[in-house]
Design an enzyme around this catalytic site. Structure first.
Site, PDB file in Angstrom:
ATOM      1  N   HIS A  12       0.126  -0.262   5.182  1.00 18.67           N
ATOM      2  CA  HIS A  12       0.925   0.977   5.239  1.00 18.67           C
ATOM      3  C   HIS A  12       0.132   2.154   4.642  1.00 18.67           C
ATOM      4  O   HIS A  12       0.718   3.029   3.975  1.00 18.67           O
ATOM      5  CB  HIS A  12       2.293   0.787   4.557  1.00 18.67           C
ATOM      6  CG  HIS A  12       2.239   0.350   3.125  1.00 18.67           C
ATOM      7  ND1 HIS A  12       3.160  -0.489   2.565  1.00 18.67           N
ATOM      8  CD2 HIS A  12       1.363   0.630   2.129  1.00 18.67           C
ATOM      9  CE1 HIS A  12       2.852  -0.696   1.288  1.00 18.67           C
ATOM     10  NE2 HIS A  12       1.771  -0.013   1.004  1.00 18.67           N
ATOM     11  N   HIS A  59       5.293   3.519  -4.369  1.00 17.20           N
ATOM     12  CA  HIS A  59       4.048   3.812  -5.091  1.00 17.20           C
ATOM     13  C   HIS A  59       4.328   4.847  -6.178  1.00 17.20           C
ATOM     14  O   HIS A  59       3.776   5.935  -6.168  1.00 17.20           O
ATOM     15  CB  HIS A  59       2.977   4.307  -4.111  1.00 17.20           C
ATOM     16  CG  HIS A  59       2.670   3.326  -3.014  1.00 17.20           C
ATOM     17  ND1 HIS A  59       3.503   3.156  -1.932  1.00 17.20           N
ATOM     18  CD2 HIS A  59       1.647   2.450  -2.843  1.00 17.20           C
ATOM     19  CE1 HIS A  59       2.994   2.216  -1.132  1.00 17.20           C
ATOM     20  NE2 HIS A  59       1.880   1.773  -1.661  1.00 17.20           N
ATOM     21  N   HIS A 193      -8.036  -4.090  -0.308  1.00 18.47           N
ATOM     22  CA  HIS A 193      -8.459  -2.749  -0.681  1.00 18.47           C
ATOM     23  C   HIS A 193      -8.394  -2.580  -2.187  1.00 18.47           C
ATOM     24  O   HIS A 193      -7.587  -3.224  -2.863  1.00 18.47           O
ATOM     25  CB  HIS A 193      -7.657  -1.643   0.018  1.00 18.47           C
ATOM     26  CG  HIS A 193      -6.197  -1.530  -0.327  1.00 18.47           C
ATOM     27  ND1 HIS A 193      -5.281  -2.551  -0.184  1.00 18.47           N
ATOM     28  CD2 HIS A 193      -5.473  -0.474  -0.810  1.00 18.47           C
ATOM     29  CE1 HIS A 193      -4.065  -2.129  -0.525  1.00 18.47           C
ATOM     30  NE2 HIS A 193      -4.159  -0.875  -0.934  1.00 18.47           N
ATOM     31  N   GLU A 240      -0.768  -6.161  -2.901  1.00 13.25           N
ATOM     32  CA  GLU A 240       0.389  -5.828  -2.056  1.00 13.25           C
ATOM     33  C   GLU A 240       0.695  -6.921  -1.033  1.00 13.25           C
ATOM     34  O   GLU A 240       1.826  -7.030  -0.550  1.00 13.25           O
ATOM     35  CB  GLU A 240       0.139  -4.521  -1.296  1.00 13.25           C
ATOM     36  CG  GLU A 240       0.223  -3.277  -2.150  1.00 13.25           C
ATOM     37  CD  GLU A 240       0.052  -2.008  -1.335  1.00 13.25           C
ATOM     38  OE1 GLU A 240       0.530  -0.956  -1.784  1.00 13.25           O
ATOM     39  OE2 GLU A 240      -0.567  -2.052  -0.242  1.00 13.25           O
TER      40      GLU A 240
HETATM   41 FE   LIG Z   1       0.577   0.473  -0.618  1.00 13.88          FE
END
Ligand SMILES: [Fe+3]
Ligand SMILES: [Fe+3]
Lengths: 279, 133, 279, 133
Positions: A12, A59, A193, A240
């Site tokens: 996302h 977030h 990431h 995540e």
């Molecule tokens: Fe995220």
């Protein structure tokens, strides 16, 4: 009778939303990423779910400051896009499904999941970008959404095992919902990431590929992964991916992979997408 | 056997948002959260020191904010998702902030990402890095 | 090594706090209630715990509006008394124990309890009245407190079974805390009362007495009680008693009753108190 | 077998704060929550209709607040703990509000409590009441 017919895992990345909002999807940097989204949009338009149960993480944008629920659920009529520091995304208000959401609350809490109930909730890129990826740029919210928000930011996050168990409890809860409802469940975030520290920019394609493969065939290996495994091998923010295990837990043991897409980079991130149908 | 904390701290170039960092950075992160409101962003940009004076930050944290010392803020307890509100206020992207933290130029960082990103090899453990494995 | 040495169950009726704050404890209405609190104050002063883990419920006063955690934990350095609509109580700021609180967070989340972490939290009568009942009116917070907040207001509350399981997990978590720390755990709320609707004023002494008896000797009966059992027999607001099961779960299977007090009425409520020591 | 909801609704004189009531009363309860701040309490007491106009209440809910129709507010989705903020604003106690809801006088209600409270006998089930059991 309600039924979960499929699950969808997707990154996302906020930059994907920005690229769509600013009309840059055909630029060389983005073109091949967005081409890979064609099949899933077609698939979702054909499947036409009544509701998406969308598991994601906020977030540090829309939850009350200082308050970090492990699992929260939005029971409101609608969810406005949050201002994350650069103004809200120009996307439609997300339509809720309070009836299904409250049914999930009752079933899950009685089943021993300690949800935080949110009457009102704004939604950040963790929820709006998956909607854009899968539905494009409609004028109105194209499908009702029940948001399930997961803490992945502050250690200790829920374990992958707990996320998978939550998914299994969602499967049971949906099966006991008496309205005729076709449900698709999303798990969003990841893939590998890291966007802070000197190790920023970490991408682990091999690890991501194994994750995508085992999501279909061997989810038990993924359920056993620890926080350290994710953070070390998929990057600090790659954790995540635990959210995808909620989606997987909500599906049958046997699933069929319908489509998959993997692209590096989307900003700092490996962007992945997979669709699994119950068999 | 190493504790979870020891295992997390052994990962190079990584500052996992643990209870220690969360406590250290609480007010720094709350400052960032305040920037979720457009009016606060404007007020901050008009007079940064005056705005920062409202938050009980340490002198080091205050300096790091004013200098946009991104890696410094992380070391002082800021979480990247909170920092993104400060980044947004500056109209800077996640890629810009991440690039700054690596010490690479923005061009080099972008090129590294286009070439497939930073390799995991040699980046799993601090000990691995020391032995050059 | 940390150790839970005892548990305490008590009502937290706001009028009890008001009577203390306004110096009315010797008035005829209140005298015998407060006399019954003498032995527990003496006991606590002798035991001198380093920390109280105080399980309670907020009454729509201090949690973020619209946000209802099933279980929340306060990890801050201190907790200010909340303004509940008539100004904050004139009691000292409650001192926290962030080290123990964060240890509990890590242990409990990894154990599958989906806590909501609160960096900052104000505390209402659910927490401050038990402190007053057990510690009197000191100038400063007399003991460090880790607050654990439970949704008892909005159906579905956690089940009694889940509360008991949380207590068992707290027992395990404290046992793995490496600082030499003497802990007493409180469960507060109840006893039988209903303060809304035409049935307001309900008191069920027989039911309360059985609850107090079985808390020591037969907690399994209490663990099996349903939401309907509490609401029907102990009054709609008597369901607060599920919080006492967290306390009981955190103790050994074998406990000794040290003291007990039961008084009707405190405003609309049957006020109960019990102290259980591990054996 | 009766569902949980049917069992809860079978309890006489009791309005369990279920999802249905929580949805019905959301804005009424948020109005009450706003009274947690002293400044808002003052503003409300200065001009109740003007203050209430800020909240998307139904006409019925608005009337019930203005008339301090406590049982009416409960039937319209208010929760007693939220109502206690309105009660606090009026310097009224829980016992006052509860007494009002029963239809008894405050004196009779207080006397009932001093005598040991309302008995559970005959108060477990609506059917029990109908048959006079
Ligand atoms: Fe995220
Ligand atoms: Fe209470």
């Amino acid at each position: 009778m309600a039924k979960i017919i499929a699950g969808l895992g997707t990154s996302h990345v906020p930059a994907i939303g920005v690229a769509m909002d600013e009309g840059k999807t055909q630029e060389p940097y983005w073109k091949s990423l967005f081409e890979g989204y064609g099949p899933v949009r077609k698939w979702l338009a054909e499947v036409k779910p009544d509701v998406v149960i969308l598991c994601y993480n906020d977030h540090c944008a829309a939850m009350p400051p200082d308050t970090i629920p492990t699992f929260a659920i939005g029971v409101g009529d609608e969810f406005k896009p949050a201002d994350e520091g650069w103004g809200p995304r120009p996307v439609p208000v997300v339509k809720g499904d309070p009836d299904l959401a409250w049914h999930l609350v009752e079933s899950l809490v009685l089943d021993g999941f300690d949800l935080t109930i949110m009457h009102q909730l704004q939604v950040d890129h963790g929820l709006t970008v998956p909607m854009s990826i899968t539905c494009g740029q409609p004028k109105e919210g194209p499908v009702k959404v029940v948001p399930i928000e997961v803490n992945v930011v502050l250690y200790p996050q829920p374990t992958g095992r707990r996320c998978y168990a939550l998914g299994q409890a969602i499967r049971k809860a949906v099966a006991s919902y008496d309205k005729d409802t076709k449900v698709v469940i999303f798990g969003t975030g990841g893939m590998s990431h890291q966007i802070h520290g000197e190790r920023s920019g970490l991408i682990n394609k091999e690890w991501d590929t194994a994750f995508l493969n085992d999501l279909t065939a061997n989810p038990q290996r993924l359920v056993d992964l620890t926080h350290v495994d994710y953070i070390r091998d998929a990057g600090a923010e790659g954790i995540e991916l635990i959210v995808w295990l909620i989606m997987r837990g909500a599906l049958n043991d046997q699933v069929k992979e319908v489509c998959r897409h993997y692209h590096v980079p989307a900003s700092n991130t490996a962007a992945g997408l997979i669709v699994l149908e119950n068999r | 056997m190493k504790t979870i904390k020891e295992q997390l701290e052994d990962i190079p170039g990584t500052y996992v948002f643990t209870k220690e960092r969360s406590r250290l950075g609480l007010h720094l992160n709350l400052f960032c959260t305040s920037l979720l409101k457009a009016a606060n962003r404007e007020e901050f940009l008009r007079d940064e020191p005056a705005y920062l004076a409202k938050f009980p930050l340490t002198e080091e944290q205050r300096r790091a904010v004013l200098e946009r010392d991104w890696i410094g803020m992380v070391r002082l307890g800021a979480n990247i998702y909170h920092l993104s509100k400060l980044g947004g206020t500056d109209r800077k992207t996640f890629q810009y902030m991440a690039g700054c933290m690596t010490g690479m130029t923005q061009e080099d960082y972008r090129a590294m990402m286009l070439a497939g990103g930073r390799s995991i090899e040699g980046n799993r453990s601090k000990s691995e890095q020391k032995t050059g494995a």
